[in-house]
Scaffold this motif. Structure first.
Motif, mmCIF file in Angstrom:
data_model
loop_
_atom_site.group_PDB
_atom_site.id
_atom_site.type_symbol
_atom_site.label_atom_id
_atom_site.label_comp_id
_atom_site.label_asym_id
_atom_site.label_seq_id
_atom_site.Cartn_x
_atom_site.Cartn_y
_atom_site.Cartn_z
ATOM 1 N N VAL A 5 0.704 -1.148 0.019
ATOM 2 C CA VAL A 5 -0.123 -0.082 0.136
ATOM 3 C C VAL A 5 0.923 1.193 -0.044
ATOM 4 O O VAL A 5 1.499 1.508 0.960
ATOM 5 N N GLY A 6 0.866 2.003 -1.004
ATOM 6 C CA GLY A 6 1.788 3.112 -1.266
ATOM 7 C C GLY A 6 0.925 4.498 -0.840
ATOM 8 O O GLY A 6 -0.047 4.646 -1.473
ATOM 9 N N GLY A 7 1.195 5.009 0.030
ATOM 10 C CA GLY A 7 0.788 6.342 0.713
ATOM 11 C C GLY A 7 1.423 6.977 1.893
ATOM 12 O O GLY A 7 2.103 6.103 2.539
ATOM 13 N N SER A 8 0.963 8.052 2.297
ATOM 14 C CA SER A 8 1.415 8.498 3.592
ATOM 15 C C SER A 8 0.566 8.184 4.686
ATOM 16 O O SER A 8 -0.730 7.913 4.633
ATOM 17 N N PHE A 9 1.094 7.875 5.834
ATOM 18 C CA PHE A 9 0.183 7.403 6.985
ATOM 19 C C PHE A 9 -0.475 8.678 7.604
ATOM 20 O O PHE A 9 -1.125 8.536 8.532
ATOM 21 N N TYR A 10 -0.152 9.672 7.137
ATOM 22 C CA TYR A 10 -0.847 11.021 7.482
ATOM 23 C C TYR A 10 -2.224 11.110 6.710
ATOM 24 O O TYR A 10 -2.703 12.408 6.512
ATOM 25 N N GLY A 11 -2.826 10.338 6.078
ATOM 26 C CA GLY A 11 -3.958 10.269 5.139
ATOM 27 C C GLY A 11 -4.563 8.830 5.397
ATOM 28 O O GLY A 11 -4.002 7.909 5.821
ATOM 29 N N THR A 57 -7.330 9.294 11.380
ATOM 30 C CA THR A 57 -7.287 8.449 10.159
ATOM 31 C C THR A 57 -7.352 6.897 10.550
ATOM 32 O O THR A 57 -7.863 6.090 10.097
ATOM 33 N N ARG A 58 -6.483 6.449 11.623
ATOM 34 C CA ARG A 58 -6.377 5.112 11.969
ATOM 35 C C ARG A 58 -7.741 4.740 12.765
ATOM 36 O O ARG A 58 -8.171 3.814 12.573
ATOM 37 N N SER A 59 -8.393 5.851 13.346
ATOM 38 C CA SER A 59 -9.559 5.307 14.207
ATOM 39 C C SER A 59 -10.521 5.071 13.241
ATOM 40 O O SER A 59 -11.386 4.295 13.779
ATOM 41 N N GLU A 60 -10.703 5.858 12.205
ATOM 42 C CA GLU A 60 -11.669 5.450 10.864
ATOM 43 C C GLU A 60 -11.540 3.985 10.351
ATOM 44 O O GLU A 60 -12.470 3.162 9.951
ATOM 45 N N GLU A 61 -10.109 3.586 10.322
ATOM 46 C CA GLU A 61 -9.623 2.204 9.813
ATOM 47 C C GLU A 61 -9.697 1.108 10.724
ATOM 48 O O GLU A 61 -10.018 -0.064 10.167
ATOM 49 N N LYS A 93 -6.170 14.596 23.176
ATOM 50 C CA LYS A 93 -6.850 15.270 22.529
ATOM 51 C C LYS A 93 -7.709 15.087 21.123
ATOM 52 O O LYS A 93 -8.819 15.460 21.102
ATOM 53 N N GLU A 94 -7.130 14.170 20.732
ATOM 54 C CA GLU A 94 -7.859 13.293 19.536
ATOM 55 C C GLU A 94 -9.133 12.353 20.003
ATOM 56 O O GLU A 94 -10.216 12.508 19.576
ATOM 57 N N GLY A 95 -8.849 11.854 21.010
ATOM 58 C CA GLY A 95 -9.812 11.092 21.890
ATOM 59 C C GLY A 95 -10.276 9.760 21.316
ATOM 60 O O GLY A 95 -11.278 9.156 21.802
ATOM 61 N N SER A 96 -9.941 9.243 20.331
ATOM 62 C CA SER A 96 -10.355 7.809 19.623
ATOM 63 C C SER A 96 -9.551 6.586 20.341
ATOM 64 O O SER A 96 -9.987 5.364 20.141
ATOM 65 N N PHE A 97 -8.525 6.862 21.039
ATOM 66 C CA PHE A 97 -7.730 5.639 21.383
ATOM 67 C C PHE A 97 -7.328 5.758 23.151
ATOM 68 O O PHE A 97 -7.284 6.956 23.518
ATOM 69 N N SER A 98 -7.483 4.609 23.793
ATOM 70 C CA SER A 98 -6.849 4.441 25.047
ATOM 71 C C SER A 98 -5.580 3.968 25.216
ATOM 72 O O SER A 98 -5.176 3.161 24.478
ATOM 73 N N ILE A 99 -4.684 4.550 25.879
ATOM 74 C CA ILE A 99 -3.269 4.210 26.212
ATOM 75 C C ILE A 99 -3.074 3.179 27.168
ATOM 76 O O ILE A 99 -3.287 3.112 28.180
ATOM 77 N N ASN A 100 -2.470 2.004 26.557
ATOM 78 C CA ASN A 100 -2.026 0.909 27.538
ATOM 79 C C ASN A 100 -0.760 0.912 27.871
ATOM 80 O O ASN A 100 -0.431 0.600 29.202
ATOM 81 N N VAL A 101 0.276 1.398 27.178
ATOM 82 C CA VAL A 101 1.636 1.500 27.418
ATOM 83 C C VAL A 101 2.122 3.160 26.905
ATOM 84 O O VAL A 101 1.953 3.224 25.526
ATOM 85 N N LEU A 102 2.872 3.582 27.524
ATOM 86 C CA LEU A 102 3.449 4.888 27.064
ATOM 87 C C LEU A 102 4.859 4.997 27.953
ATOM 88 O O LEU A 102 4.889 5.119 29.065
ATOM 89 N N GLU A 103 6.032 4.556 27.243
ATOM 90 C CA GLU A 103 6.909 4.384 28.201
ATOM 91 C C GLU A 103 8.241 4.813 27.065
ATOM 92 O O GLU A 103 8.245 5.004 25.661
ATOM 93 N N GLY A 104 9.578 5.145 27.625
ATOM 94 C CA GLY A 104 10.511 5.219 26.616
ATOM 95 C C GLY A 104 11.773 4.027 26.564
ATOM 96 O O GLY A 104 11.900 3.260 27.445
ATOM 97 N N LEU A 105 12.455 4.076 25.534
ATOM 98 C CA LEU A 105 13.478 3.228 25.391
ATOM 99 C C LEU A 105 14.558 3.767 25.140
ATOM 100 O O LEU A 105 14.782 4.724 24.237
#
Length: 352
Positions: free
Chosen positions: A132-138, A200-204, A274-286
């Protein structure tokens, strides 16, 4: 410069190709494997889909293209064998910008897939692949068609070079000497892009679908590191040297900026909420020390594999060898003061 049209990892399988110079990116995938396995396990146990649709965003080309996807499928196969159920069918979407080297992916695919099928053994379900060729910002996929999204070492790239970087002269991204206006321009572009990405990911994604994202970030809220010599700023030093020698116009250097932003964990959290479509399960650094497996030559080739298309599109192909030969030379001179650690954001989310 149109990032969508110009930007791509070096193609093919030559000495400076991405396929042969992506060991660091491979190690990031391996070190974040547990997070990915936990996410696909939760998805499979909660949804039990007959067909699992997987999207890998920023797939590039080479062995890493299949590494993460096969790990995801392998986890599901282990789960269904323990449960004594039949194998689901898999649909794998390998996505990147249109300029990506999809030819190399599909030429190598039969060998990789055949070896993987042998590993999985009898009872392994059908597995279908699509490019699938395309930008993930669409938008990339039909509504509510994807179960699992994976993206590694990609989301720090912006959709475009921010506007308003005229005062960033001599720099090619945010650095210690960048004025506040430049930092603001980069952040605002990041926020716009990330809001678009999550929308866009929330729609897909199906409800309950999962995303696991790994991308370059920064440890603190500050943009002013104590040590400012890293893989990006060393490239600026090389270009300045070519300006001094009259091989590159100073105006060309002053108008060259990378479409890259390293958000803090807090900045990522704020955009997701702010976008509101997702809940965060993991948010950490490596924190990853990329010098563990690379000498100066290997590191130069890695940087070249990632950035050469941007250098060539802005300065022309005639200076490419000179830029990266100088890069290797400077790297040898400053290896002790060079910042070898990179910080990655690890984010796992569920579609609400």
């Amino acid at each position: 410069m149109e990032v969508v049209e110009m930007f791509h990892m070096n193609e093919g399988d030559g000495d400076t190709s991405y396929a042969n110079n992506s060991e660091g990116q491979k190690n990031v995938i391996l070190r974040t494997k547990q997070t990915t396995e936990e996410a696909i396990t939760d998805l499979y146990n909660s949804l039990c889909p007959e067909t699992i649709s997987i999207a890998d965003l920023g797939c590039s080309s080479g062995p890493n293209t299949f590494l993460a996807v096969f790990n995801i499928i392998r986890t599901v196969e282990n789960l269904r064998k323990i449960a004594g159920t039949h194998s689901p069918e898999y649909v794998v979407h390998l996505s990147d910008l249109p300029s990506n080297d999809f030819n190399t992916i599909f030429r190598s695919m039969p060998r990789y897939v055949e070896d993987f099928k042998k590993e999985m053994g009898d009872g392994f379900g059908h597995c279908f692949f699509a490019g699938v060729g395309g930008s993930f910002y669409g938008r990339l996929f039909p509504s509510k068609s994807i179960h699992f999204v994976h993206s590694s070492s990609s989301l720090h790239w912006l959709s475009q070079i921010p506007k308003g970087l005229e005062e960033n002269k001599g720099n090619i991204c945010i650095s210690a000497s960048s004025p506040p206006s430049v930092i603001k321009a980069y952040y605002e572009q990041f926020e716009r892009d990330f809001l678009t990405f999550f929308k866009t990911r929330s729609e897909e994604l199906v409800t309950g679908g999962r995303m696991v994202l790994y991308f370059w970030g920064r440890k603190s809220e500050s943009h002013n590191p104590i040590h400012d010599l890293n893989i990006w700023t060393l490239l600026a030093k090389c270009l300045k040297d070519l300006v001094t020698k009259g091989l590159v116009e100073e105006e060309k250097l002053n108008s060259f900026n990378l479409p890259i932003y390293a958000p803090s964990l807090n900045e990522v959290k704020m955009v997701v909420e702010k976008e509101g479509s997702f809940s965060i399960n993991v948010l950490e650094g490596l924190t990853y020390d990329f010098s563990e497996s690379m000498d100066g030559k290997a590191l130069t080739n890695t940087v070249r594999a990632v950035l050469e298309s941007l250098v060539v599109s802005h300065f022309g192909g005639g200076v490419s060898d000179q830029v990266f030969n100088k890069y290797e030379e400077m790297l040898g001179e400053c290896m002790t003061e060079f910042v070898k650690e990179e910080f990655f954001n690890i984010v796992s989310l569920t579609k609400i």
